[in-house]
Every structure is written in C-alpha cells, then in structure tokens.
Write an enzyme that holds these catalytic residues in place. Sequence first.
Site, PDB file in Angstrom:
ATOM      1  CB  SER A 157      24.146  19.356  -6.846  1.00  0.00           C
ATOM      2  OG  SER A 157      25.222  19.865  -7.607  1.00  0.00           O
ATOM      3  CE1 TYR A 170      22.379  24.334  -5.869  1.00  0.00           C
ATOM      4  CE2 TYR A 170      24.491  23.271  -6.320  1.00  0.00           C
ATOM      5  CZ  TYR A 170      23.139  23.412  -6.586  1.00  0.00           C
ATOM      6  OH  TYR A 170      22.557  22.644  -7.561  1.00  0.00           O
TER       7      TYR A 170
HETATM    8  P1  NAD Z   1      16.070  26.073 -12.574  1.00  0.00           P
HETATM    9  O1  NAD Z   1      16.579  27.326 -11.982  1.00  0.00           O
HETATM   10  O2  NAD Z   1      15.803  26.009 -14.029  1.00  0.00           O
HETATM   11  O3  NAD Z   1      14.741  25.596 -11.826  1.00  0.00           O
HETATM   12  C1  NAD Z   1      14.603  25.719 -10.443  1.00  0.00           C
HETATM   13  C2  NAD Z   1      13.156  25.475 -10.073  1.00  0.00           C
HETATM   14  O4  NAD Z   1      13.024  25.660  -8.661  1.00  0.00           O
HETATM   15  C3  NAD Z   1      12.165  26.433 -10.751  1.00  0.00           C
HETATM   16  O5  NAD Z   1      11.078  25.684 -11.246  1.00  0.00           O
HETATM   17  C4  NAD Z   1      11.684  27.336  -9.621  1.00  0.00           C
HETATM   18  O6  NAD Z   1      10.324  27.727  -9.756  1.00  0.00           O
HETATM   19  C5  NAD Z   1      11.856  26.431  -8.408  1.00  0.00           C
HETATM   20  N1  NAD Z   1      12.031  27.227  -7.189  1.00  0.00           N
HETATM   21  C6  NAD Z   1      13.017  28.116  -6.911  1.00  0.00           C
HETATM   22  N2  NAD Z   1      12.804  28.667  -5.700  1.00  0.00           N
HETATM   23  C7  NAD Z   1      11.676  28.099  -5.212  1.00  0.00           C
HETATM   24  C8  NAD Z   1      10.939  28.240  -4.020  1.00  0.00           C
HETATM   25  N3  NAD Z   1      11.317  29.109  -3.056  1.00  0.00           N
HETATM   26  N4  NAD Z   1       9.810  27.524  -3.855  1.00  0.00           N
HETATM   27  C9  NAD Z   1       9.398  26.650  -4.807  1.00  0.00           C
HETATM   28  N5  NAD Z   1      10.065  26.453  -5.965  1.00  0.00           N
HETATM   29  C10 NAD Z   1      11.182  27.175  -6.160  1.00  0.00           C
HETATM   30  O7  NAD Z   1      17.130  24.976 -12.123  1.00  0.00           O
HETATM   31  P2  NAD Z   1      17.461  23.501 -12.621  1.00  0.00           P
HETATM   32  O8  NAD Z   1      18.815  23.544 -13.202  1.00  0.00           O
HETATM   33  O9  NAD Z   1      16.351  22.906 -13.381  1.00  0.00           O
HETATM   34  O10 NAD Z   1      17.607  22.795 -11.191  1.00  0.00           O
HETATM   35  C11 NAD Z   1      16.676  21.867 -10.668  1.00  0.00           C
HETATM   36  C12 NAD Z   1      17.344  21.156  -9.498  1.00  0.00           C
HETATM   37  O11 NAD Z   1      18.489  20.462  -9.961  1.00  0.00           O
HETATM   38  C13 NAD Z   1      17.830  22.095  -8.400  1.00  0.00           C
HETATM   39  O12 NAD Z   1      17.626  21.519  -7.140  1.00  0.00           O
HETATM   40  C14 NAD Z   1      19.307  22.202  -8.681  1.00  0.00           C
HETATM   41  O13 NAD Z   1      20.038  22.533  -7.528  1.00  0.00           O
HETATM   42  C15 NAD Z   1      19.616  20.818  -9.181  1.00  0.00           C
HETATM   43  N6  NAD Z   1      20.815  20.721 -10.007  1.00  0.00           N
HETATM   44  C16 NAD Z   1      20.957  21.442 -11.138  1.00  0.00           C
HETATM   45  C17 NAD Z   1      22.125  21.333 -11.879  1.00  0.00           C
HETATM   46  C18 NAD Z   1      22.365  22.097 -13.161  1.00  0.00           C
HETATM   47  O14 NAD Z   1      23.500  22.085 -13.653  1.00  0.00           O
HETATM   48  N7  NAD Z   1      21.380  22.730 -13.758  1.00  0.00           N
HETATM   49  C19 NAD Z   1      23.131  20.473 -11.447  1.00  0.00           C
HETATM   50  C20 NAD Z   1      22.947  19.747 -10.282  1.00  0.00           C
HETATM   51  C21 NAD Z   1      21.776  19.871  -9.564  1.00  0.00           C
END
Ligand code: NAD
Length: 274
Positions: A157, A170
């Site tokens: 991220s 985080y």
């Molecule tokens: P989201 O919350 O929509 O999805 C998160 C996913 O992680 C879900 O499918 C959930 O089932 C899974 N998950 C959570 N806890 C878990 C566990 N204990 N075991 C297995 N799976 C688990 O989030 P997103 O926005 O799609 O994020 C996906 C990735 O991208 C993450 O690593 C997040 O940190 C990163 N990210 C997101 C953003 C953003 O702005 N959305 C920005 C930078 C990085």
Amino acid sequence: MAIIETHGETAPKLDDDLSGRVAFVTGGTRGIGAAISRRLAARGATVVAGFAHDEASAARFTADCAWTEVPISVHRSDISSPDECRRSVQEVLDRCGRLDILVNNAGITADRITLRMSDDDWHRVLAVNLSGAFFTAQAALPHMLEQAAGRIVNISSIIGQTGNVGQVNYAASKSGLFGLTMSLAKEAAFMLKRAERLDPDGRNVTVNAVAPGFVETDMLATVPGKVLDGIRAQVPLNRLGRPEEVARAVEFLVSDASAYITGQVIAVNGGMEM
Ligand code: NAD
C-alpha cells in the site's frame, strides 16, 4: 491491415497468456482481490480465490464468475494462522495439481492512534497483512523452486511508503511487505542458482509487490466522505483508483512479459507523492 500467415502452425503463445497456470489469490473474492482473480482467469489461469469470515462475498463472487471458461473456485482459510496458510497451499495443490502464481492480497485495517492501540489491534493486522503473506509464500515457494518457475506478488500500500496517522499497525505491515518482497526475490534466485539451474532462463521465480494508492473498495467504506474528498484532491489524477487498475499491474507481474523484473514495487496510485 496486416494478415498473419500461420501456415497451419499453432499461433505462438502470447507472453501474457496464463493458460495451464494455477493461481492462488488470498482475499480473492472481494474488492481488489476479486478484480485480480477475474483478470487472471480472463488470461486463462485456473484461479483459487481465498476468503475468510465473509461467506456473502464468496457466494457473490462465485455467481459473478459463471462466465469463465477456466475453473475458478473459492477456498475458505484464515491466513492469520500459519497452519491455515500451509493448509491453503496444500488445498490448492490437491485441487489443481500445481501452483504457479501466488498473490498475497488479503489485508485488514484496525485504525487507532498509537496511544489507544490495543495489543490485539497491533497483532491482528500484522498477522494477516505481513505474517499471512510470509507463511503462504513459505509454503508455496518449494513448489515454484521445484518447477523453477513461479510468481509471487504481494499487495502492499502507499501507506507503507508514506505512513499515516492512526495506521501505525497497517503502515508497519505494508512496509514490512517491501522488505519481505526484496529478500524473498533474492532468496528465490539464490536457491535456484544453488540448485544448479545454470540456465539463467531456468531461474524463473520472481517476487514483486504492488503498492496501490486509494482504491474504491469496501476497505474505504468507513472513511467519511469529506476525508475521501481530501484524499481525491491530493491525487494528481484527481480520482480514486479502481480495483481493475491494480489487477492490471498484477496481471503484468505474473506474466512472462515481466520475467526480468524481481524484488520491485509497482505503485498504482494516480501519481501520489511517496
Ligand atoms: P477488502 O476489505 O475489500 O478485501 C479484503 C480481503 O481480505 C477480503 O477478501 C477478505 O476475505 C480477506 N481477508 C481479510 N482477513 C482475512 C484473513 N484473516 N484470512 C484470509 N483472508 C482475509 O479490501 P481491498 O480494498 O480489496 O484490499 C485488498 C488489499 O489491497 C489489502 O491487502 C489492502 O491492504 C490493499 N490495499 C487496499 C487499498 C484500498 O484503498 N482499498 C489501498 C492500498 C492497498
């Protein structure tokens, strides 16, 4: 218009064709992970999409994927447990017979300023975002080394590059993924060299990271509208990212087109300063 004569031969395989490859995408049924799962399936990979604590998203995802011609399935496992990480990789191998691509995408937040952060807030976020990626990669790596080919992509991220108020857990987990990525990339190449894979093209296991900026998913659902407006104003491209735009970077990093890229981070953040 140029016409390509194939003289009856099979058309050459494009370097972004993933047919015959098996991909495991943690957190692959929702948000960015679901976009990655769909993209890899569209390129021909057999995809296993992991999820935890979220039956609804897994059911929606399965219904949404009815269009794919290649197998795409879901797998429940909580990657905060090292045993579950190992079990997940074994499950993919049992189900699909091989593992070529691992995308460590699952991630959570538990935002709190440091003085109010509980032990649990700290440990939970590190356990999923960083340790989960490590233990899953540790389980997947021997199979990739054995076939001297594989791709690991860690979803980090921009917060791991800039830090953020209220996100020390985080940010630490996402910065940690950079160190993990760089070290694992070197170790994978070193282990293949030690295994006397002397043909440089036979050292085809790469490890890279993608660092998204702010992307429209459920993860941002709790962020107040005014705060999102402030974020948007800081993005040179003046909008939030889309899950598919992160998926495109992953698609490149898992393809043959990126064979000479390892230990790197690709930022997908609309031009934000790091
Ligand atoms: P989201 O919350 O929509 O999805 C998160 C996913 O992680 C879900 O499918 C959930 O089932 C899974 N998950 C959570 N806890 C878990 C566990 N204990 N075991 C297995 N799976 C688990 O989030 P997103 O926005 O799609 O994020 C996906 C990735 O991208 C993450 O690593 C997040 O940190 C990163 N990210 C997101 C953003 C953003 O702005 N959305 C920005 C930078 C990085």
